[in-house]
Design an enzyme around this catalytic site. Structure first.
Site, PDB file in Angstrom:
ATOM      1  N   GLU A 184       0.845  -1.202   0.000  1.00  0.00           N
ATOM      2  CA  GLU A 184       0.000   0.000   0.000  1.00  0.00           C
ATOM      3  C   GLU A 184       0.877   1.248   0.000  1.00  0.00           C
ATOM      4  O   GLU A 184       1.878   1.313   0.709  1.00  0.00           O
ATOM      5  CB  GLU A 184      -0.886   0.022   1.256  1.00  0.00           C
ATOM      6  CG  GLU A 184      -1.744   1.291   1.328  1.00  0.00           C
ATOM      7  CD  GLU A 184      -2.485   1.438   2.652  1.00  0.00           C
ATOM      8  OE1 GLU A 184      -3.518   0.784   2.811  1.00  0.00           O
ATOM      9  OE2 GLU A 184      -2.026   2.220   3.509  1.00  0.00           O
ATOM     10  N   GLY A 197     -14.820   5.542   4.833  1.00  0.00           N
ATOM     11  CA  GLY A 197     -13.979   6.661   5.279  1.00  0.00           C
ATOM     12  C   GLY A 197     -14.363   7.026   6.705  1.00  0.00           C
ATOM     13  O   GLY A 197     -15.438   6.657   7.189  1.00  0.00           O
ATOM     14  N   ALA A 254     -20.081   1.756   3.682  1.00  0.00           N
ATOM     15  CA  ALA A 254     -19.367   1.284   2.490  1.00  0.00           C
ATOM     16  C   ALA A 254     -20.254   0.398   1.608  1.00  0.00           C
ATOM     17  O   ALA A 254     -20.095   0.386   0.381  1.00  0.00           O
ATOM     18  CB  ALA A 254     -18.117   0.527   2.914  1.00  0.00           C
TER      19      ALA A 254
HETATM   20  P1  FAD Z   1     -18.168   0.452   6.903  1.00  0.00           P
HETATM   21  O1  FAD Z   1     -17.985  -0.922   6.421  1.00  0.00           O
HETATM   22  O2  FAD Z   1     -19.270   1.261   6.325  1.00  0.00           O
HETATM   23  O3  FAD Z   1     -18.319   0.378   8.501  1.00  0.00           O
HETATM   24  C1  FAD Z   1     -18.231   1.554   9.307  1.00  0.00           C
HETATM   25  C2  FAD Z   1     -18.955   1.307  10.626  1.00  0.00           C
HETATM   26  O4  FAD Z   1     -20.358   1.252  10.391  1.00  0.00           O
HETATM   27  C3  FAD Z   1     -18.587  -0.021  11.292  1.00  0.00           C
HETATM   28  O5  FAD Z   1     -18.611   0.192  12.702  1.00  0.00           O
HETATM   29  C4  FAD Z   1     -19.706  -0.964  10.852  1.00  0.00           C
HETATM   30  O6  FAD Z   1     -19.913  -2.022  11.768  1.00  0.00           O
HETATM   31  C5  FAD Z   1     -20.890  -0.010  10.809  1.00  0.00           C
HETATM   32  N1  FAD Z   1     -21.908  -0.365   9.807  1.00  0.00           N
HETATM   33  C6  FAD Z   1     -21.694  -0.838   8.549  1.00  0.00           C
HETATM   34  N2  FAD Z   1     -22.876  -1.012   7.914  1.00  0.00           N
HETATM   35  C7  FAD Z   1     -23.851  -0.636   8.779  1.00  0.00           C
HETATM   36  C8  FAD Z   1     -25.278  -0.568   8.708  1.00  0.00           C
HETATM   37  N3  FAD Z   1     -25.928  -0.962   7.608  1.00  0.00           N
HETATM   38  N4  FAD Z   1     -25.955  -0.118   9.793  1.00  0.00           N
HETATM   39  C9  FAD Z   1     -25.317   0.274  10.926  1.00  0.00           C
HETATM   40  N5  FAD Z   1     -23.956   0.236  11.045  1.00  0.00           N
HETATM   41  C10 FAD Z   1     -23.240  -0.212   9.988  1.00  0.00           C
HETATM   42  N6  FAD Z   1      -9.699   5.547   5.086  1.00  0.00           N
HETATM   43  C11 FAD Z   1      -9.518   6.539   4.170  1.00  0.00           C
HETATM   44  O7  FAD Z   1      -9.945   7.682   4.406  1.00  0.00           O
HETATM   45  N7  FAD Z   1      -8.862   6.310   2.989  1.00  0.00           N
HETATM   46  C12 FAD Z   1      -8.374   5.095   2.672  1.00  0.00           C
HETATM   47  O8  FAD Z   1      -7.792   4.916   1.596  1.00  0.00           O
HETATM   48  C13 FAD Z   1      -8.544   4.014   3.612  1.00  0.00           C
HETATM   49  N8  FAD Z   1      -8.080   2.760   3.337  1.00  0.00           N
HETATM   50  C14 FAD Z   1      -8.308   1.734   4.235  1.00  0.00           C
HETATM   51  C15 FAD Z   1      -7.867   0.443   3.924  1.00  0.00           C
HETATM   52  C16 FAD Z   1      -8.067  -0.613   4.813  1.00  0.00           C
HETATM   53  C17 FAD Z   1      -7.588  -2.004   4.445  1.00  0.00           C
HETATM   54  C18 FAD Z   1      -8.707  -0.365   6.060  1.00  0.00           C
HETATM   55  C19 FAD Z   1      -8.910  -1.505   7.031  1.00  0.00           C
HETATM   56  C20 FAD Z   1      -9.165   0.912   6.375  1.00  0.00           C
HETATM   57  C21 FAD Z   1      -8.977   1.982   5.473  1.00  0.00           C
HETATM   58  N9  FAD Z   1      -9.424   3.281   5.740  1.00  0.00           N
HETATM   59  C22 FAD Z   1      -9.236   4.296   4.832  1.00  0.00           C
HETATM   60  C23 FAD Z   1     -10.094   3.567   7.014  1.00  0.00           C
HETATM   61  C24 FAD Z   1     -11.635   3.423   6.898  1.00  0.00           C
HETATM   62  O9  FAD Z   1     -12.146   4.396   6.022  1.00  0.00           O
HETATM   63  C25 FAD Z   1     -12.218   3.614   8.291  1.00  0.00           C
HETATM   64  O10 FAD Z   1     -11.863   2.530   9.126  1.00  0.00           O
HETATM   65  C26 FAD Z   1     -13.707   3.883   8.372  1.00  0.00           C
HETATM   66  O11 FAD Z   1     -14.011   4.329   9.708  1.00  0.00           O
HETATM   67  C27 FAD Z   1     -14.606   2.704   8.074  1.00  0.00           C
HETATM   68  O12 FAD Z   1     -14.614   2.379   6.755  1.00  0.00           O
HETATM   69  P2  FAD Z   1     -15.347   1.022   6.234  1.00  0.00           P
HETATM   70  O13 FAD Z   1     -15.312   1.046   4.780  1.00  0.00           O
HETATM   71  O14 FAD Z   1     -14.818  -0.128   6.953  1.00  0.00           O
HETATM   72  O15 FAD Z   1     -16.851   1.348   6.752  1.00  0.00           O
END
Ligand code: FAD
Length: 291
Positions: A17, A108, A123
């Protein structure tokens, strides 16, 4: 090439990365670092996405340089919670124009003031939209120790299943420092019928500043053995770098020995660190034979 096809080849993969610069004047040095990392010829490289505009335009630029100049498959990250539908689709069109087929779809982090455009909330919504927008291979993030906002790990797992059902092809884990946490997590994934490939995210911790940041941003727990290394070497940069690379290497060897064969390194834009780990693993990766 689509990452799901690379992962399906039945051999270990090593990917790196990189993150884009925060300001234009740092672009050249970041591009240079990304290019050096690309010359190591990893299986693919991911480029993170700055959630709040600014650096976000550089993601596509660096991803296309990696692909066009070095022939390395790029994975462009894309976040949605601070974005609008227009911006998301603009980025997707740019990716298509550069023939970038892989997207890591993320929510994010919520900005500190809590203000978002209220277009995207999770997401899974982004994954659904990317799926409709074109023939992309889509990855998502997962959290072996639970996402920091989640009330419990089981709920987190249900939401991960939603991402997979929405069309994600593989998941990449948050960093972890204790492999047993990942092994337990993988067992739970199967119990939740989550069967997409899991890419283990490994962070070689090579300086004291990084450790403070990891502790404030993620909920990764630190094993006693790891803490002892940090306590002993954090004030000796060269020793900390060597110890951090050795710890990450050991973690990866144990993962591959236990058939967790897809490894993603958070390189922090450091070609020297990426190169050292690759060298340490060369025979292990080349000599791997699936049972
Ligand atoms: P989600 O999967 O949407 O989850 C976020 C929270 O919401 C979790 O607590 C989940 O349990 C909860 N949730 C999900 N769906 C629901 C629903 N339907 N109802 C209620 N609650 C729900 N950040 C950046 O800004 N840029 C990057 O390039 C970046 N790259 C990353 C790469 C990796 C491998 C990882 C592990 C993280 C990265 N992050 C990045 C950080 C990430 O954006 C954060 O951890 C963010 O807070 C959560 O993103 P997510 O896509 O996991 O969210």
């Amino acid at each position: 090439m689509k990452i799901k096809d690379i992962l399906a080849e039945g051999r270990p993969t090593l990917s790196f990365e990189v993150f884009p610069p925060k300001t234009a004047d740092a672009y050249e040095s970041v591009e240079k670092a990304a290019s050096k990392i690309a010359q190591l010829k990893p299986d693919f490289m991911s480029v993170t996405y700055g959630a709040g505009g600014g650096t976000s335009d550089y993601t596509v630029k660096i991803a296309s340089t990696i692909k066009e100049e070095y022939g390395v498959t790029p994975l462009a990250h894309l976040t949605c919670v601070s974005s609008t539908r227009e911006k998301v689709h603009h980025v997707l069109e740019e990716l298509k124009a550069h023939k970038i087929e892989n997207v890591l779809a993320l929510r994010g982090d919520i900005p500190q003031d809590g203000k978002t455009p209220e277009v995207y909330h999770y997401a899974s919504e982004l994954i659904r939209e990317i799926k409709e927008a074109g023939d992309f291979c889509i990855g998502a993030a997962c959290y072996p120790e639970g996402h920091p906002e989640s009330s419990n790990k089981s709920v987190d797992m249900d939401y991960l299943k939603q991402k997979v059902d929405a069309g994600c092809d593989f998941v990449t884990t948050q960093m972890f420092f204790d492999n047993n946490i990942l092994y337990n997590y993988m067992f739970k994934l199967l119990r939740h019928d989550i069967r997409v490939p899991v890419i283990a995210g490994i962070m070689p911790v090579t300086n004291a500043k990084q450790i403070k940041r990891i502790m404030s941003l993620s909920s990764s727990s630190m094993p006693t053995r790891f803490k002892a290394i940090v306590d002993r070497f954090a004030n000796n940069p060269e020793a900390m770098k060597q110890a951090g690379i050795a710890y990450a290497t050991e973690q990866i060897i144990d993962l591959i020995a236990n058939d967790v064969t897809h490894i993603h390194i958070y390189t922090m834009n450091r070609p020297d660190i990426a190169g050292s780990i690759m060298t340490n693993l060369s025979k292990i990766i080349d000599g791997y034979e699936a049972e």
